[in-house]
Design a protein around this motif. Structure first.
Motif, short mmCIF file in Angstrom:
data_model
loop_
_atom_site.label_atom_id
_atom_site.label_comp_id
_atom_site.label_asym_id
_atom_site.label_seq_id
_atom_site.Cartn_x
_atom_site.Cartn_y
_atom_site.Cartn_z
N ASP A 1 -43.65 -19.45 -4.17
CA ASP A 1 -42.57 -20.10 -4.90
C ASP A 1 -41.24 -19.62 -4.31
O ASP A 1 -40.92 -18.44 -4.37
CB ASP A 1 -42.65 -19.74 -6.38
CG ASP A 1 -41.61 -20.47 -7.23
OD1 ASP A 1 -40.70 -21.11 -6.67
OD2 ASP A 1 -41.73 -20.40 -8.45
N CYS A 2 -40.49 -20.53 -3.74
CA CYS A 2 -39.22 -20.20 -3.07
C CYS A 2 -38.00 -20.58 -3.89
O CYS A 2 -36.88 -20.58 -3.36
CB CYS A 2 -39.17 -20.90 -1.72
SG CYS A 2 -40.49 -20.42 -0.60
N ALA A 3 -38.18 -20.91 -5.14
CA ALA A 3 -37.07 -21.40 -5.97
C ALA A 3 -35.91 -20.41 -6.06
O ALA A 3 -34.76 -20.82 -6.20
CB ALA A 3 -37.57 -21.75 -7.37
N ARG A 4 -36.20 -19.11 -5.98
CA ARG A 4 -35.14 -18.12 -6.12
C ARG A 4 -34.67 -17.57 -4.78
O ARG A 4 -33.98 -16.55 -4.73
CB ARG A 4 -35.63 -17.00 -7.03
CG ARG A 4 -35.90 -17.53 -8.45
CD ARG A 4 -36.36 -16.47 -9.40
NE ARG A 4 -35.36 -15.42 -9.51
CZ ARG A 4 -35.62 -14.16 -9.81
NH1 ARG A 4 -36.87 -13.79 -10.06
NH2 ARG A 4 -34.67 -13.27 -9.88
N LEU A 5 -35.03 -18.25 -3.70
CA LEU A 5 -34.58 -17.86 -2.37
C LEU A 5 -33.15 -18.33 -2.18
O LEU A 5 -32.85 -19.52 -2.28
CB LEU A 5 -35.50 -18.47 -1.31
CG LEU A 5 -35.31 -18.03 0.13
CD1 LEU A 5 -35.57 -16.53 0.26
CD2 LEU A 5 -36.24 -18.81 1.03
N THR B 1 -38.82 -25.25 -2.40
CA THR B 1 -37.96 -24.70 -1.35
C THR B 1 -36.52 -25.17 -1.53
O THR B 1 -36.27 -26.32 -1.86
CB THR B 1 -38.45 -25.15 0.04
OG1 THR B 1 -38.55 -26.56 0.08
CG2 THR B 1 -39.80 -24.54 0.38
N PRO B 2 -35.56 -24.28 -1.33
CA PRO B 2 -34.15 -24.66 -1.40
C PRO B 2 -33.81 -25.68 -0.31
O PRO B 2 -34.52 -25.79 0.69
CB PRO B 2 -33.40 -23.35 -1.15
CG PRO B 2 -34.39 -22.27 -1.43
CD PRO B 2 -35.72 -22.85 -1.10
N ARG B 3 -32.72 -26.38 -0.50
CA ARG B 3 -32.35 -27.45 0.45
C ARG B 3 -32.30 -26.99 1.89
O ARG B 3 -32.79 -27.67 2.78
CB ARG B 3 -30.99 -28.04 0.07
CG ARG B 3 -31.04 -28.96 -1.10
CD ARG B 3 -29.71 -29.64 -1.28
NE ARG B 3 -28.62 -28.64 -1.22
CZ ARG B 3 -27.50 -28.73 -1.88
NH1 ARG B 3 -27.26 -29.76 -2.63
NH2 ARG B 3 -26.59 -27.80 -1.79
N GLN B 4 -31.68 -25.83 2.15
CA GLN B 4 -31.53 -25.39 3.53
C GLN B 4 -32.88 -25.11 4.18
O GLN B 4 -33.07 -25.37 5.36
CB GLN B 4 -30.59 -24.18 3.66
CG GLN B 4 -31.18 -22.85 3.22
CD GLN B 4 -31.03 -22.54 1.74
OE1 GLN B 4 -30.77 -23.43 0.94
NE2 GLN B 4 -31.20 -21.29 1.38
N LEU B 5 -33.82 -24.62 3.42
CA LEU B 5 -35.15 -24.36 3.96
C LEU B 5 -35.96 -25.65 4.03
O LEU B 5 -36.70 -25.86 4.99
CB LEU B 5 -35.88 -23.31 3.12
CG LEU B 5 -37.26 -22.88 3.59
CD1 LEU B 5 -37.21 -22.35 5.02
CD2 LEU B 5 -37.83 -21.83 2.66
N ALA B 6 -35.80 -26.50 3.05
CA ALA B 6 -36.54 -27.77 3.04
C ALA B 6 -36.20 -28.61 4.27
O ALA B 6 -37.07 -29.28 4.83
CB ALA B 6 -36.24 -28.53 1.76
N ALA B 7 -34.96 -28.58 4.70
CA ALA B 7 -34.57 -29.32 5.89
C ALA B 7 -35.31 -28.83 7.12
O ALA B 7 -35.74 -29.61 7.96
CB ALA B 7 -33.06 -29.21 6.10
N CYS B 8 -35.50 -27.52 7.21
CA CYS B 8 -36.24 -26.95 8.34
C CYS B 8 -37.73 -27.25 8.25
O CYS B 8 -38.42 -27.31 9.27
CB CYS B 8 -36.03 -25.45 8.38
SG CYS B 8 -34.33 -24.96 8.71
N CYS B 9 -38.22 -27.44 7.07
CA CYS B 9 -39.65 -27.65 6.87
C CYS B 9 -40.15 -28.99 7.38
O CYS B 9 -41.35 -29.19 7.48
CB CYS B 9 -40.01 -27.50 5.39
SG CYS B 9 -39.97 -25.79 4.84
N THR B 10 -39.25 -29.88 7.72
CA THR B 10 -39.71 -31.16 8.25
C THR B 10 -40.49 -30.97 9.55
O THR B 10 -41.36 -31.77 9.88
CB THR B 10 -38.53 -32.13 8.47
OG1 THR B 10 -37.60 -31.51 9.36
CG2 THR B 10 -37.86 -32.48 7.17
#
Length: 80
Positions: free
Chosen positions: A30-34, A64-73
């Protein structure tokens, strides 16, 4: 995960994740608090995903937070 995932914490987080995927069949993080993730931090889940694949383990990053979600693509099987 919570706080910052950067150069100061990446190696420790990487080892924790790799240990988890070696001993479990499925690992959900769970990355919600990252709050922050830099390139060094991004390498931790990538290395863990590679280890998970080698051990036939599923590794999922959730909320995942937005900045990490973008990398996850680039790694869609890791991020949900």
């Amino acid at each position: 995960m919570s706080g910052e995932l950067g150069i100061a914490t990446a190696s420790h987080v990487r080892q924790i994740l790799i240990d988890a995927v070696r001993t479990c069949r499925q690992v959900i993080v769970d990355c919600a608090r990252l709050d922050f993730c830099d390139c060094a931090g991004l390498n931790a889940p990538i290395a863990a995903q590679n280890a998970a694949h080698a051990h036939s383990t599923t590794l999922l990053l959730r909320r995942t937070p937005r900045q990490l979600a973008a990398c996850c693509t680039a790694f869609p099987t890791t991020c949900v």
